[in-house]
Each structure stands twice: as structure tokens, then as C-alpha cells.
Design a protein around this motif. Structure first.
Motif, mmCIF file in Angstrom:
data_model
loop_
_atom_site.group_PDB
_atom_site.id
_atom_site.type_symbol
_atom_site.label_atom_id
_atom_site.label_comp_id
_atom_site.label_asym_id
_atom_site.label_seq_id
_atom_site.Cartn_x
_atom_site.Cartn_y
_atom_site.Cartn_z
ATOM 1 N N LEU A 57 54.563 42.490 36.742
ATOM 2 C CA LEU A 57 55.030 41.367 37.559
ATOM 3 C C LEU A 57 53.834 40.531 38.000
ATOM 4 C CD1 LEU A 57 57.543 43.443 39.689
ATOM 5 C CD2 LEU A 57 58.087 41.928 37.781
ATOM 6 N N ILE A 58 53.916 39.225 37.801
ATOM 7 C CA ILE A 58 52.787 38.333 38.075
ATOM 8 C C ILE A 58 52.779 37.894 39.539
ATOM 9 C CG2 ILE A 58 51.790 36.073 37.520
ATOM 10 C CD1 ILE A 58 52.941 36.448 34.699
ATOM 11 N N PRO A 59 51.641 38.073 40.234
ATOM 12 C CA PRO A 59 51.514 37.588 41.614
ATOM 13 C C PRO A 59 51.669 36.065 41.656
ATOM 14 C CG PRO A 59 49.706 39.070 41.080
ATOM 15 C CD PRO A 59 50.440 38.774 39.799
ATOM 16 N N GLN A 60 52.133 35.554 42.805
ATOM 17 C CA GLN A 60 52.463 34.137 42.888
ATOM 18 C C GLN A 60 51.319 33.227 43.306
ATOM 19 O OE1 GLN A 60 55.480 32.899 41.717
ATOM 20 N NE2 GLN A 60 55.419 34.993 40.987
ATOM 21 N N ASN A 61 50.294 33.735 44.005
ATOM 22 C CA ASN A 61 49.206 32.835 44.397
ATOM 23 C C ASN A 61 47.893 33.262 43.759
ATOM 24 O OD1 ASN A 61 47.607 34.544 46.263
ATOM 25 N ND2 ASN A 61 49.476 34.509 47.495
ATOM 26 N N GLU A 63 44.840 33.761 44.899
ATOM 27 C CA GLU A 63 44.064 34.821 45.551
ATOM 28 C C GLU A 63 44.595 36.197 45.141
ATOM 29 O OE1 GLU A 63 43.484 36.361 50.063
ATOM 30 O OE2 GLU A 63 43.123 34.223 49.739
ATOM 31 N N ASP A 64 45.917 36.368 45.166
ATOM 32 C CA ASP A 64 46.516 37.636 44.746
ATOM 33 C C ASP A 64 46.295 37.877 43.251
ATOM 34 O OD1 ASP A 64 47.388 38.276 47.272
ATOM 35 O OD2 ASP A 64 49.466 37.657 46.935
ATOM 36 N N GLN A 68 44.440 41.057 41.844
ATOM 37 C CA GLN A 68 45.159 41.898 40.888
ATOM 38 C C GLN A 68 44.302 42.157 39.655
ATOM 39 O OE1 GLN A 68 48.894 42.899 40.831
ATOM 40 N NE2 GLN A 68 47.670 44.332 39.709
ATOM 41 N N LEU A 69 43.708 41.100 39.121
ATOM 42 C CA LEU A 69 42.886 41.230 37.925
ATOM 43 C C LEU A 69 41.671 42.111 38.201
ATOM 44 C CD1 LEU A 69 42.658 40.357 34.979
ATOM 45 C CD2 LEU A 69 41.300 38.405 35.744
ATOM 46 N N GLU A 70 41.024 41.888 39.339
ATOM 47 C CA GLU A 70 39.844 42.691 39.696
ATOM 48 C C GLU A 70 40.211 44.166 39.818
ATOM 49 O OE1 GLU A 70 36.668 41.499 41.615
ATOM 50 O OE2 GLU A 70 36.846 39.495 40.790
ATOM 51 N N GLN A 71 41.336 44.461 40.454
ATOM 52 C CA GLN A 71 41.741 45.861 40.602
ATOM 53 C C GLN A 71 42.114 46.477 39.263
ATOM 54 O OE1 GLN A 71 44.664 46.148 43.777
ATOM 55 N NE2 GLN A 71 43.021 46.508 45.238
#
Length: 121
Positions: A57-61, A63-64, A68-71
Motif C-alpha cells: 500500500l502506497i503512503p499518501q504524502n 514525507e511518509d 517508507q522507502l528508507e525503512q
């Protein structure tokens, strides 16, 4: 439980299982993240068992998305290297999140440098 954090955590699990198995170091990392996010151990275990059923599921903003990618990259590197399936999922996700291949490469390289500095020699 914050639904966005839960969705974000499901995405991490989907990354962990993409290579067909969850390594012990990945399990430990996911357990630590779950603890930090307030996800109970029994719920974590259910989520790990159903990991291959989760759709990403793709985050909406933005910053998230970046977080998400970094984690995802951090989790993928926890066992010391990218499995091909992990790299493919991260590349696909990065594209869907709006990152260019060059931006993704820069982010991955910065993570590799951080990991190298943490484990010299």
C-alpha cells in the motif's frame, strides 16, 4: 493503533517475505519495529504468518513515502546484502512512490555507506 503505521508495517513485512523466507535478523528487526510502533507480539506473529498475502500500500504524502522507502532499504540490508527480489520490490515501490531511478540509487548508496561505517573492515 494508528492505521497508517499499521499499513506501513505491513509493507515492511511484504518486503521481508518477498524473497520467500524471513531471515532471523529480519524477524528481529521487524520485532523491534513492532515494539517501537506498539504492535503486540501476538499481532506481529499473525502478520508474519500472513506476510505473503499482503499487498503493498502506497503512503499518501512525500514525507511518509520517503520514510517508507528508507525503512524498506534498512530492512533489506539488515542481513548484509540485497536479495534480488528485495531490490526489485524496492525499485518497483520507489517508482510508484515517485522516486526516479537516480534518486533511488542515491538513497541506496547513502544507506550502504552508513552500513559500511557501522561495520568497518
Amino acid at each position: 493503533m494508528n492505521p497508517t503505521k499499521l499499513e506501513h508495517f505491513r509493507n515492511l513485512i511484504s518486503l521481508a517475505v518477498v524473497d520467500g523466507k524471513i531471515e532471523e535478523v529480519e524477524r528481529v528487526a521487524l520485532s523491534k519495529i513492532a515494539y517501537e510502533q506498539g504492535i503486540p507480539l501476538d499481532r506481529l506473529n499473525v502478520m508474519l504468518n500472513k506476510g505473503d498475502e499482503y499487498a503493498y500500500l502506497i503512503p499518501q504524502n512525500m514525507e511518509d513515502r520517503e520514510l517508507q522507502l528508507e525503512q524498506m532499504i534498512t530492512l533489506a540490508l539488515i542481513d548484509g546484502e540485497f536479495a534480488q527480489a528485495e531490490l526489485e520490490l524496492i525499485s518497483m515501490v520507489a517508482g510508484k512512490l515517485g522516486f526516479t531511478p537516480n534518486e533511488l540509487d542515491e538513497i541506496i548508496q547513502s544507506h550502504l555507506k552508513i552500513k559500511e561505517n557501522q561495520n568497518p573492515g
